[in-house]
Scaffold this motif. Structure first.
Motif, PDB file in Angstrom:
ATOM      1  N   GLY A 163      15.859  48.492  32.425  1.00  0.00           N
ATOM      2  CA  GLY A 163      17.059  48.669  31.609  1.00  0.00           C
ATOM      3  C   GLY A 163      16.887  48.048  30.228  1.00  0.00           C
ATOM      4  N   LEU A 164      16.317  46.852  30.192  1.00  0.00           N
ATOM      5  CA  LEU A 164      16.073  46.197  28.905  1.00  0.00           C
ATOM      6  C   LEU A 164      15.129  47.018  28.041  1.00  0.00           C
ATOM      7  N   GLU A 165      14.070  47.544  28.646  1.00  0.00           N
ATOM      8  CA  GLU A 165      13.112  48.372  27.897  1.00  0.00           C
ATOM      9  C   GLU A 165      13.809  49.584  27.281  1.00  0.00           C
ATOM     10  N   LEU A 166      14.687  50.211  28.034  1.00  0.00           N
ATOM     11  CA  LEU A 166      15.420  51.382  27.544  1.00  0.00           C
ATOM     12  C   LEU A 166      16.209  51.037  26.285  1.00  0.00           C
ATOM     13  N   TYR A 167      16.988  49.948  26.343  1.00  0.00           N
ATOM     14  CA  TYR A 167      17.817  49.589  25.197  1.00  0.00           C
ATOM     15  C   TYR A 167      16.991  49.031  24.049  1.00  0.00           C
ATOM     16  N   LEU A 168      15.930  48.312  24.341  1.00  0.00           N
ATOM     17  CA  LEU A 168      15.104  47.774  23.262  1.00  0.00           C
ATOM     18  C   LEU A 168      14.408  48.883  22.479  1.00  0.00           C
ATOM     19  N   LYS A 169      14.085  49.992  23.139  1.00  0.00           N
ATOM     20  CA  LYS A 169      13.534  51.154  22.424  1.00  0.00           C
ATOM     21  C   LYS A 169      14.569  51.721  21.456  1.00  0.00           C
ATOM     22  N   ARG A 170      15.831  51.621  21.822  1.00  0.00           N
ATOM     23  CA  ARG A 170      16.911  52.139  20.983  1.00  0.00           C
ATOM     24  C   ARG A 170      17.313  51.151  19.891  1.00  0.00           C
ATOM     25  N   LEU A 171      16.840  49.919  20.007  1.00  0.00           N
ATOM     26  CA  LEU A 171      17.185  48.857  19.057  1.00  0.00           C
ATOM     27  C   LEU A 171      15.912  48.273  18.439  1.00  0.00           C
ATOM     28  N   PRO A 172      15.199  49.060  17.644  1.00  0.00           N
ATOM     29  CA  PRO A 172      13.935  48.562  17.100  1.00  0.00           C
ATOM     30  C   PRO A 172      14.150  47.295  16.268  1.00  0.00           C
ATOM     31  N   GLY A 173      13.315  46.318  16.520  1.00  0.00           N
ATOM     32  CA  GLY A 173      13.391  45.057  15.791  1.00  0.00           C
ATOM     33  C   GLY A 173      14.108  43.949  16.535  1.00  0.00           C
ATOM     34  N   LEU A 174      14.963  44.292  17.503  1.00  0.00           N
ATOM     35  CA  LEU A 174      15.625  43.262  18.305  1.00  0.00           C
ATOM     36  C   LEU A 174      14.572  42.581  19.161  1.00  0.00           C
ATOM     37  N   THR A 175      14.508  41.265  19.102  1.00  0.00           N
ATOM     38  CA  THR A 175      13.517  40.540  19.892  1.00  0.00           C
ATOM     39  C   THR A 175      14.201  39.627  20.902  1.00  0.00           C
ATOM     40  N   ILE A 176      13.496  39.423  22.006  1.00  0.00           N
ATOM     41  CA  ILE A 176      13.958  38.502  23.041  1.00  0.00           C
ATOM     42  C   ILE A 176      12.851  37.480  23.266  1.00  0.00           C
ATOM     43  N   THR A 177      13.201  36.209  23.157  1.00  0.00           N
ATOM     44  CA  THR A 177      12.265  35.126  23.429  1.00  0.00           C
ATOM     45  C   THR A 177      12.716  34.433  24.702  1.00  0.00           C
ATOM     46  N   GLU A 178      11.824  34.389  25.684  1.00  0.00           N
ATOM     47  CA  GLU A 178      12.140  33.705  26.930  1.00  0.00           C
ATOM     48  C   GLU A 178      11.701  32.253  26.832  1.00  0.00           C
ATOM     49  N   LEU A 179      12.594  31.358  27.228  1.00  0.00           N
ATOM     50  CA  LEU A 179      12.304  29.928  27.243  1.00  0.00           C
ATOM     51  C   LEU A 179      12.270  29.462  28.690  1.00  0.00           C
ATOM     52  N   LYS A 180      11.412  28.497  28.962  1.00  0.00           N
ATOM     53  CA  LYS A 180      11.226  28.010  30.332  1.00  0.00           C
ATOM     54  C   LYS A 180      12.501  27.381  30.864  1.00  0.00           C
ATOM     55  N   ASP A 181      12.861  27.748  32.110  1.00  0.00           N
ATOM     56  CA  ASP A 181      14.007  27.089  32.717  1.00  0.00           C
ATOM     57  C   ASP A 181      13.571  25.718  33.207  1.00  0.00           C
ATOM     58  N   SER A 182      14.453  24.743  33.008  1.00  0.00           N
ATOM     59  CA  SER A 182      14.110  23.348  33.256  1.00  0.00           C
ATOM     60  C   SER A 182      15.407  22.572  33.401  1.00  0.00           C
ATOM     61  N   SER A 183      15.390  21.326  32.987  1.00  0.00           N
ATOM     62  CA  SER A 183      16.617  20.530  32.985  1.00  0.00           C
ATOM     63  C   SER A 183      17.464  20.960  31.789  1.00  0.00           C
ATOM     64  N   PRO A 184      18.773  20.732  31.849  1.00  0.00           N
ATOM     65  CA  PRO A 184      19.620  21.111  30.714  1.00  0.00           C
ATOM     66  C   PRO A 184      19.143  20.499  29.388  1.00  0.00           C
ATOM     67  N   GLN A 185      18.671  19.257  29.417  1.00  0.00           N
ATOM     68  CA  GLN A 185      18.229  18.622  28.168  1.00  0.00           C
ATOM     69  C   GLN A 185      16.959  19.266  27.628  1.00  0.00           C
ATOM     70  N   LYS A 186      16.005  19.575  28.508  1.00  0.00           N
ATOM     71  CA  LYS A 186      14.774  20.235  28.056  1.00  0.00           C
ATOM     72  C   LYS A 186      15.064  21.642  27.542  1.00  0.00           C
TER      73      LYS A 186
END
Length: 144
Positions: free
Chosen positions: A22-45
């Motif tokens: 689903g994300l791939e479908l919409y990202l193709k329709r929204l060129p330039g929109l980027t998603i950066t994944e950050l590691k899940d950890s403690s709330p402070q990290k």
């Protein structure tokens, strides 16, 4: 409204194939929109990781269930009103978003009063950004 001015910071990885598709479908329709994944950890990290990714010239929008609810048309109008500003949307992990990040936010946005897994929230956000784009440009995707 230019999707290349938008980016998403999201805690955690997408593990479900149907959400990735689903994300791939919409990202193709929204060129330039980027998603950066950050590691899940403690709330402070997680808060530290978010802060290191933020840029001074961005409008910070965080997603949280107790945030401001906006229907699709008002959301599109909000994005349009921001003009050429750069936006960063932040989706927290299982423990939500740290208070110091909430205080920095220009907008705390709620997709729903319900709680969603971060993967589904990410898909819903990307779909709503696409919907807002079509509303602004008068496309047929959104029917009111």
């Amino acid at each position: 409204m230019n999707p290349s001015r938008y980016r998403i910071l999201a805690i955690g990885k997408i593990r479900k194939k149907w959400i990735s598709e689903g994300l791939e479908l919409y990202l193709k329709r929204l060129p330039g929109l980027t998603i950066t994944e950050l590691k899940d950890s403690s709330p402070q990290k997680e808060a530290d990781a978010i802060q290191t990714q933020l840029k001074n010239n961005e409008t910070l929008i965080i997603l949280m269930e107790e945030g401001r609810p906006l229907a699709s048309i008002p959301f599109a109008e909000y994005l349009k009103a921001l003009g050429s500003k750069r936006l960063v949307f932040v989706i927290g992990g299982a423990n939500g978003i740290a208070p110091e990040i909430k205080k920095m936010a220009d907008l705390c946005l709620s997709l729903s009063p319900m709680t969603f897994p971060h993967e589904i929230a990410r898909l819903l956000l990307v779909e709503q950004i696409y919907r807002a784009t079509t509303i602004i440009h008068g496309g047929p995707y959104h029917r009111s």
